[in-house]
Design an enzyme around this catalytic site. Structure first.
Site, PDB file in Angstrom:
ATOM      1  N   LYS A  65       0.802  -1.233   0.000  1.00 17.92           N
ATOM      2  CA  LYS A  65       0.000   0.000   0.000  1.00 17.92           C
ATOM      3  C   LYS A  65       0.833   1.281   0.000  1.00 17.92           C
ATOM      4  CE  LYS A  65      -4.094  -1.961   2.159  1.00 17.92           C
ATOM      5  NZ  LYS A  65      -5.111  -1.871   3.201  1.00 17.92           N
ATOM      6  N   ASP A 100     -10.108   2.321   1.921  1.00 16.66           N
ATOM      7  CA  ASP A 100     -10.239   1.788   3.289  1.00 16.66           C
ATOM      8  C   ASP A 100     -10.780   2.896   4.196  1.00 16.66           C
ATOM      9  OD1 ASP A 100      -9.175  -0.751   2.756  1.00 16.66           O
ATOM     10  OD2 ASP A 100      -7.126  -0.087   3.103  1.00 16.66           O
TER      11      ASP A 100
END
Ligand code: NAP
Length: 272
Positions: A65, A100
């Site tokens: 990420k 997210d």
């Protein structure tokens, strides 16, 4: 046919393929969603290869990420957060998002939780960071309580140093009872409760004015959520967070409203 996918290492047990493919089927979109497992140092190279191969969109999970930030143009939230979990290849360079963070917000909104006031986030790892930035970006005051106090303090400082509208404090987990007295929202972003009957928060600290989201989704009904329901709180299980990060990615990629119910059904079938 459009190809979407997930890069991570490992990705073996991901529930994203059935969730996204249920969405394509429902919307009559000719697309597939596949998983890729590049080597641990190969995240950025995998994104560059995907662009060359004509992949339409990628989700990104651990450990890539942060690495992929170098090869995408991150939107402001992903840039402030320092992590990308969704890449859209329709532009050059590809655009990076962090769904997210948005997933937590949309999961709470789905349950009619008022996104205002004070939130307590327990945990300062990857899920904690996304949650804190997502809530602070909505103007909430976020108190971070973490077992390792320094990590909570560092995370709070990174919120203060960024241009999100909310503010954050960092504290030790010992302070959680005190913090919850005035809180409107509680999010568990630790792994406590995963495959165990523990809770990171004493049951006595929970109250009926709280909305409690547990990021843990295995099991779906954690001890924390059981205690929260007994205290009269609104409860939101971890599958809602997982669902809405996917819903948000689906909508950014396809430009269509996601069929939330169909995607939720496919996801929960995989969690049973
Ligand atoms: P992570 O980066 O490893 O962070 C783990 C966090 O849990 C840290 O804050 C750690 O505290 C804390 N922790 C671990 N064991 C603890 C214990 N025994 N007591 C108190 N605190 C403890 O992990 P992550 O990626 O953030 O994931 C955390 C949880 O969120 C996992 O259960 C994961 O499955 C879930 N998750 C859910 C979603 C979703 O969409 N629903 C998305 C991502 C993650 P220290 O800093 O002190 O080590």
């Amino acid at each position: 046919m459009d190809v979407y996918g997930l890069i991570g290492n490992p990705v073996g047990h991901s529930l994203s393929p059935p969730m996204h493919e249920a969405g394509y089927e429902h919307c009559d979109i000719d697309a597939r969603y596949v998983t890729f497992e590049p080597p641990a140092d190969g995240g950025a190279a995998a994104v560059e290869s995907a662009a060359q191969l004509g992949v339409s969109g990628l989700n990104v999970t651990i450990p890539f990420k942060q690495d992929v930030l170098d090869v995408v143009d991150p939107d402001p939230l992903a840039e402030r957060l320092g992590a990308v979990n969704t890449i859209d290849f329709q532009t050059d360079p590809p655009r990076g998002y962090n769904t997210d963070a948005i997933g937590v917000v949309r999961a709470l909104e789905h349950h009619d939780v008022d996104l205002a006031g004070r939130a307590v986030v327990v945990g300062a790892g990857g899920a904690g960071r996304a949650t804190v930035f997502g809530l602070a970006d909505h103007g909430l005051t976020v108190d971070i309580a973490n077992r390792t106090t320094e990590k909570a303090v560092e995370l709070a400082e990174s919120v203060t140093d960024s241009s999100v509208s909310g503010t954050a404090t960092g504290q030790g987990l010992d302070n959680v009872e005190e913090l919850l007295v005035d809180a409107d929202i509680l999010v568990n972003a630790t792994s406590v409760g995963m495959e165990s009957d523990e809770s990171p928060v004493p049951a006595e600290a929970l109250h009926g004015d709280l909305a409690v989201l547990d990021a843990v989704y295995s099991p779906l009904e954690t001890t924390l959520l059981r205690d929260a329901a007994a205290a009269g709180a609104t409860t939101v299980d971890g599958a809602w967070m997982l669902l809405y990060q996917g819903v948000e990615a689906f909508e950014r990629w396809t430009g269509e409203s996601a069929p939330v119910e169909a995607m939720n059904e496919a996801l929960r079938a995989g969690l049973d």
